[in-house]
Scaffold this motif. Structure first.
Motif, PDB file in Angstrom:
ATOM      1  N   ALA A  74       0.828  -1.207   0.000  1.00 19.51           N
ATOM      2  CA  ALA A  74       0.000   0.000   0.000  1.00 19.51           C
ATOM      3  C   ALA A  74       0.861   1.255   0.000  1.00 19.51           C
ATOM      4  CB  ALA A  74      -0.935  -0.002   1.207  1.00 19.51           C
ATOM      5  N   PHE A  75       1.919   1.246   0.784  1.00 16.12           N
ATOM      6  CA  PHE A  75       2.794   2.416   0.812  1.00 16.12           C
ATOM      7  C   PHE A  75       3.493   2.611  -0.531  1.00 16.12           C
ATOM      8  CE2 PHE A  75       2.491   1.963   5.474  1.00 16.12           C
ATOM      9  CZ  PHE A  75       2.263   3.285   5.818  1.00 16.12           C
ATOM     10  N   THR A  76       3.861   1.507  -1.188  1.00 13.77           N
ATOM     11  CA  THR A  76       4.474   1.599  -2.515  1.00 13.77           C
ATOM     12  C   THR A  76       3.509   2.211  -3.519  1.00 13.77           C
ATOM     13  OG1 THR A  76       5.943  -0.281  -2.112  1.00 13.77           O
ATOM     14  CG2 THR A  76       5.472   0.262  -4.415  1.00 13.77           C
ATOM     15  N   THR A  77       2.260   1.773  -3.482  1.00 16.90           N
ATOM     16  CA  THR A  77       1.260   2.306  -4.398  1.00 16.90           C
ATOM     17  C   THR A  77       1.041   3.795  -4.143  1.00 16.90           C
ATOM     18  OG1 THR A  77       0.162   0.156  -4.390  1.00 16.90           O
ATOM     19  CG2 THR A  77      -1.078   2.005  -5.286  1.00 16.90           C
ATOM     20  N   LEU A  78       0.970   4.185  -2.887  1.00 14.12           N
ATOM     21  CA  LEU A  78       0.819   5.601  -2.563  1.00 14.12           C
ATOM     22  C   LEU A  78       2.006   6.408  -3.077  1.00 14.12           C
ATOM     23  CD1 LEU A  78      -0.579   7.967  -1.205  1.00 14.12           C
ATOM     24  CD2 LEU A  78       0.514   7.280   0.960  1.00 14.12           C
ATOM     25  N   SER A  79       3.198   5.886  -2.898  1.00 11.82           N
ATOM     26  CA  SER A  79       4.389   6.595  -3.389  1.00 11.82           C
ATOM     27  C   SER A  79       4.335   6.782  -4.899  1.00 11.82           C
ATOM     28  CB  SER A  79       5.651   5.834  -2.991  1.00 11.82           C
ATOM     29  OG  SER A  79       5.837   5.853  -1.595  1.00 11.82           O
ATOM     30  N   THR A  80       3.886   5.750  -5.597  1.00 14.38           N
ATOM     31  CA  THR A  80       3.739   5.862  -7.051  1.00 14.38           C
ATOM     32  C   THR A  80       2.758   6.965  -7.399  1.00 14.38           C
ATOM     33  OG1 THR A  80       4.227   3.517  -7.397  1.00 14.38           O
ATOM     34  CG2 THR A  80       3.006   4.642  -9.147  1.00 14.38           C
ATOM     35  N   ALA A  81       1.632   7.001  -6.706  1.00 12.93           N
ATOM     36  CA  ALA A  81       0.615   8.016  -6.971  1.00 12.93           C
ATOM     37  C   ALA A  81       1.141   9.423  -6.703  1.00 12.93           C
ATOM     38  CB  ALA A  81      -0.622   7.745  -6.129  1.00 12.93           C
ATOM     39  N   VAL A  82       1.832   9.598  -5.595  1.00 14.58           N
ATOM     40  CA  VAL A  82       2.385  10.916  -5.264  1.00 14.58           C
ATOM     41  C   VAL A  82       3.397  11.346  -6.311  1.00 14.58           C
ATOM     42  CG1 VAL A  82       3.789  12.196  -3.600  1.00 14.58           C
ATOM     43  CG2 VAL A  82       1.935  10.729  -2.787  1.00 14.58           C
ATOM     44  N   ALA A  97     -11.308   6.000  17.928  1.00 11.06           N
ATOM     45  CA  ALA A  97     -10.449   4.989  17.302  1.00 11.06           C
ATOM     46  C   ALA A  97      -9.165   5.621  16.781  1.00 11.06           C
ATOM     47  CB  ALA A  97     -11.195   4.288  16.164  1.00 11.06           C
ATOM     48  N   VAL A  98      -9.288   6.822  16.230  1.00 10.57           N
ATOM     49  CA  VAL A  98      -8.108   7.521  15.700  1.00 10.57           C
ATOM     50  C   VAL A  98      -7.216   8.006  16.831  1.00 10.57           C
ATOM     51  CG1 VAL A  98      -7.330   9.500  14.351  1.00 10.57           C
ATOM     52  CG2 VAL A  98      -9.358   8.223  13.626  1.00 10.57           C
ATOM     53  N   VAL A  99      -7.830   8.644  17.818  1.00 10.23           N
ATOM     54  CA  VAL A  99      -7.045   9.232  18.906  1.00 10.23           C
ATOM     55  C   VAL A  99      -6.353   8.152  19.732  1.00 10.23           C
ATOM     56  CG1 VAL A  99      -7.156  10.694  20.959  1.00 10.23           C
ATOM     57  CG2 VAL A  99      -8.565  11.231  18.966  1.00 10.23           C
ATOM     58  N   GLU A 100      -7.038   7.028  19.933  1.00  5.12           N
ATOM     59  CA  GLU A 100      -6.461   5.963  20.757  1.00  5.12           C
ATOM     60  C   GLU A 100      -5.499   5.065  19.985  1.00  5.12           C
ATOM     61  OE1 GLU A 100      -9.636   3.776  22.551  1.00  5.12           O
ATOM     62  OE2 GLU A 100     -10.522   5.544  23.505  1.00  5.12           O
ATOM     63  N   ASN A 101      -5.777   4.849  18.699  1.00  7.02           N
ATOM     64  CA  ASN A 101      -5.026   3.832  17.960  1.00  7.02           C
ATOM     65  C   ASN A 101      -4.402   4.297  16.650  1.00  7.02           C
ATOM     66  OD1 ASN A 101      -5.788   1.759  19.867  1.00  7.02           O
ATOM     67  ND2 ASN A 101      -7.825   1.775  18.930  1.00  7.02           N
ATOM     68  N   GLY A 102      -4.733   5.494  16.192  1.00  9.25           N
ATOM     69  CA  GLY A 102      -4.297   5.913  14.870  1.00  9.25           C
ATOM     70  C   GLY A 102      -3.151   6.898  14.808  1.00  9.25           C
ATOM     71  N   LEU A 103      -2.666   7.375  15.944  1.00 10.96           N
ATOM     72  CA  LEU A 103      -1.599   8.373  15.920  1.00 10.96           C
ATOM     73  C   LEU A 103      -0.312   7.803  15.325  1.00 10.96           C
ATOM     74  CD1 LEU A 103      -2.115  10.208  19.347  1.00 10.96           C
ATOM     75  CD2 LEU A 103      -3.141  10.683  17.107  1.00 10.96           C
ATOM     76  N   GLY A 104      -0.080   6.516  15.549  1.00 10.22           N
ATOM     77  CA  GLY A 104       1.113   5.889  14.975  1.00 10.22           C
ATOM     78  C   GLY A 104       1.071   5.865  13.464  1.00 10.22           C
ATOM     79  N   PHE A 105      -0.106   5.612  12.897  1.00 13.54           N
ATOM     80  CA  PHE A 105      -0.245   5.632  11.444  1.00 13.54           C
ATOM     81  C   PHE A 105      -0.014   7.041  10.904  1.00 13.54           C
ATOM     82  CE2 PHE A 105      -3.295   6.054   7.746  1.00 13.54           C
ATOM     83  CZ  PHE A 105      -2.421   5.497   6.817  1.00 13.54           C
ATOM     84  N   LEU A 106      -0.590   8.038  11.545  1.00 13.00           N
ATOM     85  CA  LEU A 106      -0.386   9.416  11.115  1.00 13.00           C
ATOM     86  C   LEU A 106       1.102   9.790  11.183  1.00 13.00           C
ATOM     87  CD1 LEU A 106      -3.433  11.119  12.879  1.00 13.00           C
ATOM     88  CD2 LEU A 106      -3.192  10.593  10.442  1.00 13.00           C
ATOM     89  N   GLN A 107       1.775   9.329  12.225  1.00 16.31           N
ATOM     90  CA  GLN A 107       3.203   9.619  12.350  1.00 16.31           C
ATOM     91  C   GLN A 107       4.019   8.902  11.273  1.00 16.31           C
ATOM     92  OE1 GLN A 107       4.117   8.691  16.525  1.00 16.31           O
ATOM     93  NE2 GLN A 107       4.298  10.892  16.879  1.00 16.31           N
ATOM     94  N   THR A 108       3.620   7.683  10.948  1.00 14.13           N
ATOM     95  CA  THR A 108       4.339   6.932   9.914  1.00 14.13           C
ATOM     96  C   THR A 108       4.238   7.639   8.574  1.00 14.13           C
ATOM     97  OG1 THR A 108       4.001   4.834  11.065  1.00 14.13           O
ATOM     98  CG2 THR A 108       4.455   4.718   8.701  1.00 14.13           C
ATOM     99  N   VAL A 109       3.058   8.107   8.223  1.00 14.15           N
ATOM    100  CA  VAL A 109       2.886   8.846   6.967  1.00 14.15           C
ATOM    101  C   VAL A 109       3.699  10.133   6.999  1.00 14.15           C
ATOM    102  CG1 VAL A 109       1.218  10.062   5.516  1.00 14.15           C
ATOM    103  CG2 VAL A 109       0.615   7.846   6.516  1.00 14.15           C
ATOM    104  N   ALA A 110       3.629  10.868   8.100  1.00 11.11           N
ATOM    105  CA  ALA A 110       4.372  12.122   8.215  1.00 11.11           C
ATOM    106  C   ALA A 110       5.871  11.902   8.122  1.00 11.11           C
ATOM    107  CB  ALA A 110       4.012  12.821   9.527  1.00 11.11           C
ATOM    108  N   ASN A 111       6.345  10.825   8.736  1.00  5.77           N
ATOM    109  CA  ASN A 111       7.776  10.529   8.697  1.00  5.77           C
ATOM    110  C   ASN A 111       8.237  10.238   7.277  1.00  5.77           C
ATOM    111  OD1 ASN A 111      10.296   9.988  10.200  1.00  5.77           O
ATOM    112  ND2 ASN A 111       9.995   7.887   9.476  1.00  5.77           N
ATOM    113  N   ARG A 112       7.381   9.573   6.502  1.00 12.32           N
ATOM    114  CA  ARG A 112       7.751   9.219   5.133  1.00 12.32           C
ATOM    115  C   ARG A 112       7.694  10.406   4.180  1.00 12.32           C
ATOM    116  NH1 ARG A 112       6.552   3.095   3.730  1.00 12.32           N
ATOM    117  NH2 ARG A 112       6.632   2.162   5.796  1.00 12.32           N
TER     118      ARG A 112
END
Length: 382
Positions: free
Chosen positions: A113-121, A167-182
Motif C-alpha cells: 500500500a505504501f508503494t502504491t501511494l508513493s507511485t501516486a504521489v 479509534a483515531v485518537v487511541e489507535n491511529g496516531l502511529g499511522f499518522l506519524q508513519t505517513v508524516a515521517n515518510r
C-alpha cells in the motif's frame, strides 16, 4: 457533510494507464503563482492556505481521487490521468486513503500500500500537481469506522462517551506519524488532512479540538513544517470560537481550517444559516448524490459559509474547501456548481470537487466517464 454516505470503493477495474448575511471582502492574496515545472514547499498564513517562501499565493483547485483500489495490488491511476487533471486546469489532488489498507494489524505495515501511494504521489508531482493527503478517511458504519482496521475500532456508546473518532485518537496516531515521517521532506505534499469528517458529536467541539491537539502534536513530532488541516465534526459542523480553548498544540503554525461544503440553502429549513440548534449542518444535502439545488437559494449559500469563515478568521486560520459536489442527475446540478464556485472566488477560498471518478466513472459525483473523458460541466469548476 457526508455522514450518511458510504464511500464506494470502486469496482475500480481501470488499467494503470487510464484513469443571507453580508458578504465579507476576500482576503488579500498577494501575487498568484504562475505554472512552474518544479513544485516548491508551501506553508499557511493566517489568511492564505498555500503560500511559498517568496510570499506568492498558490491557488489549489483540486479534485478528490482514490489512489489505492486494492490493499494487495500496486495498480493505480497512470501518469496520463494526472497529466489530464493538470491539463484540465487543476493544481492539486486530495488523495483519499483508507487506514485499513496500510495497517491491517497493529504490528504490521502493508508495504504494498505504501508503494502504491508513493507511485501516486510521484505521478501527481510529475504532472505538476500538489497533493493533500486525506490520511484517515472516516466514513460509513459503524460511526465512521468503515475503513478503520478491525483491531483499531472502538464500540460507540449510547451516551456518546465513546465515538468513532476515539479509534483515531487511541489507535491511529502511529499511522499518522508513519505517513508524516515518510513525507516530511516531500514538497509536493501541500498538507496533511489527518481525519476526514471526524466522528465527534457536534455538541462536543471542545473535545474535538482537544483531540486535534493530540493529532497535531503527534504529526509535529515527525514533521515540523508541512501544513495540517483541521476539520469540524462531520466536515461541516458549527464550531464556536470558545471551543478553541481546548486546542493547545505545541505549535499553531501552518494550520488550515478545512470545510466540506455541500449545503444547498434549502429555504424550507428552520435552521439558522443551515445549522441546527446543536451546530449540525443540514442533512440531507447534495452529498447524498440525489438531493438537488434551487438557484433561488443562492444567498443562503453565502450565509452558511460565512459562519465558518468568521470563526476561522477569529482564530487566524485560513480556509480551504476540502469537498463539495452534487450528484450528476440532481436538479440544478450545473447552477449549483456555478454558484458555489462564484462564492468561493468572491471569498478568496480554494476548493476541491468530490470526486475524480468512482465505479468506473459511474459514480454520481464523477467528473469523467468510464473512458476518462471529461464531462462537459467540469469547465464550471474554474
Amino acid at each position: 457533510m457526508r455522514r450518511s454516505v458510504g464511500l464506494a470503493l470502486a469496482t475500480l477495474l481501470m488499467t494503470t494507464g487510464a484513469a443571507g448575511t453580508a458578504q465579507a471582502a476576500a482576503p488579500a492574496r498577494g501575487p498568484v503563482a504562475a505554472q512552474a515545472a518544479a513544485l516548491t514547499r508551501l506553508h499557511a498564513t493566517s489568511s492564505n492556505a498555500f503560500v511559498d517562501s517568496s510570499g506568492t499565493v498558490h491557488k489549489l483547485i483540486a479534485t478528490n481521487i482514490q489512489p489505492l483500489w486494492d490493499a494487495n495490488s500496486t495498480d493505480t491511476w497512470g501518469q496520463s490521468t494526472y497529466d489530464s487533471i493538470k491539463a484540465k486546469g487543476f493544481t492539486a489532488v486530495r488523495m483519499v486513503l483508507f487506514w485499513d489498507m496500510f495497517q491491517p494489524t497493529e504490528a504490521d505495515w502493508n508495504e504494498t500500500a505504501f508503494t502504491t501511494l508513493s507511485t501516486a504521489v510521484e505521478r501527481a508531482k510529475a504532472a505538476g500537481l500538489y497533493v493533500i493527503l486525506d490520511t484517515i478517511h472516516m466514513s460509513g458504519s459503524p460511526d465512521g469506522q468503515e475503513h478503520v482496521p478491525d483491531w483499531a475500532r472502538v464500540t460507540p456508546t449510547d451516551d456518546g462517551s465513546v465515538e468513532g473518532l476515539d479509534a483515531v485518537v487511541e489507535n491511529g496516531l502511529g499511522f499518522l506519524q508513519t505517513v508524516a515521517n515518510r513525507y516530511q521532506d516531500e514538497p509536493a505534499i501541500a498538507a496533511y488532512d489527518p481525519v476526514n469528517e471526524p466522528f465527534r458529536s457536534s455538541t462536543k467541539s471542545a473535545r474535538l479540538l482537544s483531540d486535534y491537539t493530540q493529532i497535531v502534536n503527534a504529526i509535529r513530532a515527525k514533521d515540523s513544517t508541512t501544513s495540517i488541516m483541521l476539520e469540524p465534526s462531520y466536515g461541516d459542523s458549527k464550531v464556536p470560537t470558545s471551543s478553541f480553548s481546548s486546542f493547545t498544540p505545541t505549535s499553531r503554525s501552518n494550520l488550515i481550517w478545512s470545510v466540506h461544503d455541500y449545503y444547498n440553502g434549502d429555504p424550507n429549513s428552520a435552521n439558522t444559516n443551515g445549522y441546527d440548534a446543536n451546530g449540525l449542518g443540514q442533512n440531507p444535502n447534495p452529498s447524498d448524490g440525489t438531493t438537488g439545488y434551487n438557484s433561488a437559494n443562492k444567498a443562503a449559500l453565502a450565509s452558511h459559509l460565512q459562519v465558518q469563515l468568521d470563526m476561522a478568521k477569529a482564530e487566524s486560520l485560513p480556509v480551504w474547501i476540502g469537498e463539495f459536489g452534487i450528484g450528476s442527475g440532481a436538479t440544478g446540478h450545473d447552477q449549483y456548481i456555478k454558484d458555489k464556485v462564484a462564492l468561493y472566488k468572491s471569498k478568496g477560498v480554494d476548493y476541491a470537487w468530490w470526486e475524480y471518478s468512482s465505479d468506473n466513472g459511474n459514480g454520481p459525483f464523477s467528473m469523467v466517464d468510464a473512458n476518462e473523458n471529461w464531462r462537459s460541466w467540469v469547465s464550471y469548476l474554474f
